[in-house]
Design an enzyme around this catalytic site. Structure first.
Site, PDB file in Angstrom:
ATOM      1  N   HIS A  76       2.060   5.225  -0.968  1.00  0.00           N
ATOM      2  CA  HIS A  76       1.616   6.612  -1.170  1.00  0.00           C
ATOM      3  C   HIS A  76       2.664   7.322  -2.021  1.00  0.00           C
ATOM      4  O   HIS A  76       3.860   7.014  -1.948  1.00  0.00           O
ATOM      5  CB  HIS A  76       1.446   7.314   0.178  1.00  0.00           C
ATOM      6  CG  HIS A  76       0.180   6.918   0.894  1.00  0.00           C
ATOM      7  ND1 HIS A  76      -0.625   7.811   1.536  1.00  0.00           N
ATOM      8  CD2 HIS A  76      -0.413   5.719   1.045  1.00  0.00           C
ATOM      9  CE1 HIS A  76      -1.669   7.175   2.066  1.00  0.00           C
ATOM     10  NE2 HIS A  76      -1.551   5.898   1.781  1.00  0.00           N
ATOM     11  N   CYS A  82      -4.457  10.116   4.740  1.00  0.00           N
ATOM     12  CA  CYS A  82      -4.959   9.576   6.002  1.00  0.00           C
ATOM     13  C   CYS A  82      -5.239  10.747   6.937  1.00  0.00           C
ATOM     14  O   CYS A  82      -4.372  11.589   7.148  1.00  0.00           O
ATOM     15  CB  CYS A  82      -3.952   8.624   6.626  1.00  0.00           C
ATOM     16  SG  CYS A  82      -4.542   8.020   8.217  1.00  0.00           S
ATOM     17  N   ASN A  85      -2.561   8.560  -2.122  1.00  0.00           N
ATOM     18  CA  ASN A  85      -2.420   7.129  -2.379  1.00  0.00           C
ATOM     19  C   ASN A  85      -1.976   6.943  -3.826  1.00  0.00           C
ATOM     20  O   ASN A  85      -2.291   7.759  -4.701  1.00  0.00           O
ATOM     21  CB  ASN A  85      -3.787   6.456  -2.223  1.00  0.00           C
ATOM     22  CG  ASN A  85      -4.200   6.281  -0.785  1.00  0.00           C
ATOM     23  OD1 ASN A  85      -3.556   5.572  -0.032  1.00  0.00           O
ATOM     24  ND2 ASN A  85      -5.293   6.931  -0.397  1.00  0.00           N
ATOM     25  N   HIS A 103       0.868  -1.181   0.000  1.00  0.00           N
ATOM     26  CA  HIS A 103       0.000   0.000   0.000  1.00  0.00           C
ATOM     27  C   HIS A 103       0.904   1.231   0.000  1.00  0.00           C
ATOM     28  O   HIS A 103       1.391   1.657   1.042  1.00  0.00           O
ATOM     29  CB  HIS A 103      -0.865  -0.058   1.267  1.00  0.00           C
ATOM     30  CG  HIS A 103      -1.871   1.041   1.408  1.00  0.00           C
ATOM     31  ND1 HIS A 103      -3.232   0.838   1.334  1.00  0.00           N
ATOM     32  CD2 HIS A 103      -1.719   2.366   1.641  1.00  0.00           C
ATOM     33  CE1 HIS A 103      -3.865   1.973   1.512  1.00  0.00           C
ATOM     34  NE2 HIS A 103      -2.968   2.926   1.710  1.00  0.00           N
TER      35      HIS A 103
HETATM   36  P1  HMG Z   1     -11.975   5.581  21.543  1.00  0.00           P
HETATM   37  O1  HMG Z   1     -12.383   6.994  21.690  1.00  0.00           O
HETATM   38  O2  HMG Z   1     -10.799   5.056  22.323  1.00  0.00           O
HETATM   39  O3  HMG Z   1     -13.257   4.644  21.713  1.00  0.00           O
HETATM   40  O4  HMG Z   1     -11.699   5.351  19.982  1.00  0.00           O
HETATM   41  P2  HMG Z   1     -13.746   3.757  22.934  1.00  0.00           P
HETATM   42  O5  HMG Z   1     -13.415   2.344  22.652  1.00  0.00           O
HETATM   43  O6  HMG Z   1     -13.269   4.361  24.228  1.00  0.00           O
HETATM   44  O7  HMG Z   1     -15.327   3.989  22.839  1.00  0.00           O
HETATM   45  C1  HMG Z   1     -15.864   5.311  22.986  1.00  0.00           C
HETATM   46  C2  HMG Z   1     -17.262   5.366  22.379  1.00  0.00           C
HETATM   47  O8  HMG Z   1     -17.171   5.119  20.977  1.00  0.00           O
HETATM   48  C3  HMG Z   1     -18.235   4.332  22.915  1.00  0.00           C
HETATM   49  O9  HMG Z   1     -19.524   4.944  22.945  1.00  0.00           O
HETATM   50  C4  HMG Z   1     -18.218   3.251  21.890  1.00  0.00           C
HETATM   51  O10 HMG Z   1     -19.416   2.488  21.818  1.00  0.00           O
HETATM   52  C5  HMG Z   1     -18.073   4.072  20.614  1.00  0.00           C
HETATM   53  P3  HMG Z   1     -20.158   5.501  24.316  1.00  0.00           P
HETATM   54  O11 HMG Z   1     -20.229   4.293  25.188  1.00  0.00           O
HETATM   55  O12 HMG Z   1     -19.165   6.542  24.813  1.00  0.00           O
HETATM   56  O13 HMG Z   1     -21.459   6.049  23.855  1.00  0.00           O
HETATM   57  N1  HMG Z   1     -17.462   3.283  19.547  1.00  0.00           N
HETATM   58  C6  HMG Z   1     -17.955   3.113  18.308  1.00  0.00           C
HETATM   59  N2  HMG Z   1     -19.046   3.575  17.696  1.00  0.00           N
HETATM   60  C7  HMG Z   1     -19.268   3.181  16.427  1.00  0.00           C
HETATM   61  N3  HMG Z   1     -18.456   2.329  15.765  1.00  0.00           N
HETATM   62  C8  HMG Z   1     -17.355   1.860  16.340  1.00  0.00           C
HETATM   63  C9  HMG Z   1     -17.076   2.256  17.673  1.00  0.00           C
HETATM   64  N4  HMG Z   1     -16.067   1.955  18.505  1.00  0.00           N
HETATM   65  C10 HMG Z   1     -16.317   2.586  19.655  1.00  0.00           C
HETATM   66  N5  HMG Z   1     -16.556   1.012  15.670  1.00  0.00           N
HETATM   67  C11 HMG Z   1     -11.671   3.900  18.062  1.00  0.00           C
HETATM   68  C12 HMG Z   1     -11.232   4.093  19.504  1.00  0.00           C
HETATM   69  C13 HMG Z   1     -10.922   2.712  17.530  1.00  0.00           C
HETATM   70  C14 HMG Z   1     -13.181   3.629  18.039  1.00  0.00           C
HETATM   71  C15 HMG Z   1     -11.344   5.200  17.275  1.00  0.00           C
HETATM   72  O14 HMG Z   1     -10.014   5.518  17.492  1.00  0.00           O
HETATM   73  C16 HMG Z   1     -11.593   5.073  15.806  1.00  0.00           C
HETATM   74  O15 HMG Z   1     -12.718   4.944  15.361  1.00  0.00           O
HETATM   75  N6  HMG Z   1     -10.514   5.148  14.993  1.00  0.00           N
HETATM   76  C17 HMG Z   1     -10.585   4.995  13.554  1.00  0.00           C
HETATM   77  C18 HMG Z   1      -9.687   5.963  12.849  1.00  0.00           C
HETATM   78  C19 HMG Z   1      -9.667   5.690  11.358  1.00  0.00           C
HETATM   79  O16 HMG Z   1     -10.602   5.159  10.781  1.00  0.00           O
HETATM   80  N7  HMG Z   1      -8.558   6.075  10.707  1.00  0.00           N
HETATM   81  C20 HMG Z   1      -8.356   5.895   9.325  1.00  0.00           C
HETATM   82  C21 HMG Z   1      -8.120   4.445   8.920  1.00  0.00           C
HETATM   83  S1  HMG Z   1      -6.448   3.830   9.025  1.00  0.00           S
HETATM   84  C22 HMG Z   1      -5.694   4.353   7.616  1.00  0.00           C
HETATM   85  O17 HMG Z   1      -6.260   5.156   6.939  1.00  0.00           O
HETATM   86  C23 HMG Z   1      -4.391   3.753   7.186  1.00  0.00           C
HETATM   87  C24 HMG Z   1      -4.592   2.768   6.051  1.00  0.00           C
HETATM   88  O18 HMG Z   1      -5.347   3.365   5.022  1.00  0.00           O
HETATM   89  C25 HMG Z   1      -3.247   2.292   5.495  1.00  0.00           C
HETATM   90  C26 HMG Z   1      -2.267   3.371   5.209  1.00  0.00           C
HETATM   91  O19 HMG Z   1      -2.543   4.266   4.370  1.00  0.00           O
HETATM   92  O20 HMG Z   1      -1.205   3.294   5.826  1.00  0.00           O
HETATM   93  C27 HMG Z   1      -5.367   1.544   6.488  1.00  0.00           C
HETATM   94 MG    MG Z   2      -3.505   4.964   2.134  1.00  0.00          MG
END
Ligand code: HMG
Ligand code: MG
Length: 314
Positions: A222, A253, A262, A220
């Site tokens: 960029h 990202c 990307n 993957h």
């Molecule tokens: P957190 O704040 O630590 O969450 O985030 P938590 O576990 O403490 O939960 C807090 C609240 O969020 C709770 O609700 C959970 O139910 C809710 P409350 O009880 O307070 O009402 N919650 C959710 N709600 C909906 N869907 C869920 C979910 N999980 C918890 N799945 C968390 C931790 C992992 C959720 C957060 O950090 C997060 O969502 N991160 C995602 C970030 C992201 O998507 N980044 C981009 C993708 S990675 C990338 O792009 C790289 C890649 O493309 C490769 C590359 O280019 O290198 C893959």
């Molecule tokens: Mg990417």
């Protein structure tokens, strides 16, 4: 170039006959847009990508909607893709909550996304590297029990905006953990685009030495420093056959500021077509789709191939 807008096919030695493109534009691309693209436009985008011959199209993420508001409509979008037969539609799930949401909608493929560095693990997942792995463990085992295909992304495999160059041993350790957990395949992310071809080949060789086979590895890249295609070629020479790319070069990202661009799927297909490597993709249709998406977003596509083939303004 041929009259059909394709490069002349001149095969080179030692390359695979076929490459599977893992299209990430609808997820990795759109998650990084400033604005939120309407759900119907996203659905049309995925349908058009499928019409262009892409067989694996990452559709969306079941992450916390406050973390990635651009993909907060996953529940509305996913059912609009139900008529796509024979196309894999993987989705990102960070935790069991995300997996539950994906399972409720009938997803067949999911991806967890780890980091090789502590800084990015914190920024992207609010966890240390090991806490994130512990969060993924039940996700992967439950997904496997439900017979889902599981991909394990690993970000910052080459360099990290906060920590600088990333030691290979750090990458190998997390790759092993993801495979041991039960991931079917890995995707090695050069999230900020600092890799160069020798670095790619040495990481792949080191992974092989540590028992990670090449056929479980996707790449993957960029294009931040214009190295994405050179790095891809280096990976193909090593035997990699799964390459991630984003239609029109959309995205970066949201949690890594220096992550731009990307690898554009069109630029990849142009090179592969020129090497006589089969991808199943219709480059004309794909470029037209990316030009259409660029219009929706109100700016030209960063892909050189899209611009050349559709005569878009710079
Ligand atoms: P957190 O704040 O630590 O969450 O985030 P938590 O576990 O403490 O939960 C807090 C609240 O969020 C709770 O609700 C959970 O139910 C809710 P409350 O009880 O307070 O009402 N919650 C959710 N709600 C909906 N869907 C869920 C979910 N999980 C918890 N799945 C968390 C931790 C992992 C959720 C957060 O950090 C997060 O969502 N991160 C995602 C970030 C992201 O998507 N980044 C981009 C993708 S990675 C990338 O792009 C790289 C890649 O493309 C490769 C590359 O280019 O290198 C893959
Ligand atoms: Mg990417």
């Amino acid at each position: 170039m041929t009259a059909a807008g394709l490069p002349m096919a001149v095969p080179a030695q030692g390359l695979p006959p076929r490459v599977r493109i893992h299209e990430v534009g609808a997820r990795d691309g759109l998650q990084n847009e400033k604005g939120v693209v309407p759900t119907e436009i996203k659905a049309e985008f995925v349908h058009r990508l499928a019409d262009a011959g892409l067989a694996t199209i990452e559709a969306t993420s079941f992450v916390h909607p406050k973390w990635v508001p651009q993909l907060a409509d996953a529940e509305q979008l996913f059912p609009l893709l139900g008529d796509l037969q024979g196309v894999h539609l993987p989705v990102l799930v960070p935790n069991e909550r995300g997996l539950d949401r994906a399972l409720a909608l009938g997803a067949h493929r999911v991806a967890v996304f780890a980091s090789a560095t502590e800084s990015f693990a914190k920024a992207n997942l609010n966890r240390t590297v090991d806490e994130a792995l512990a969060m993924f463990d039940p996700v992967v085992s439950r997904a496997r029990e439900s017979e889902l295909h599981v991909r394990g992304y690993l970000s910052m495999c080459f360099g990290d905006p906060w920590e600088g160059p990333v030691p290979v041993a750090q990458v190998v350790r997390v790759c092993r953990a993801l495979l041991d957990m039960g991931c079917d395949e890995l995707s090695l992310g050069d999230t900020i685009g600092v890799a160069t071809p020798g670095h790619v080949q040495s990481l792949l060789a080191e992974l092989n030495e540590e028992g990670v086979p090449t056929d479980r590895i996707g790449v993957h890249f960029h294009d931040t420093y214009g190295q994405a295609l050179a790095n891809t070629l280096a990976a193909l020479q090593h035997g990699v056959t799964t390459v991630d790319a984003s239609a029109g070069g959309l995205g970066g990202c949201p949690y890594a500021k220096s992550a731009t661009g990307n690898l554009a799927t069109e630029d990849l297909v142009w090179m592969l077509q020129g090497l006589g490597i089969d991808t199943g993709v219709d480059l004309g249709r794909l470029s037209a789709t990316s030009a259409w998406m660029a219009d929706q977003l109100g700016r030209p596509s960063p892909s050189r191939t899209v611009r050349a083939l559709t005569h878009q303004e710079q």
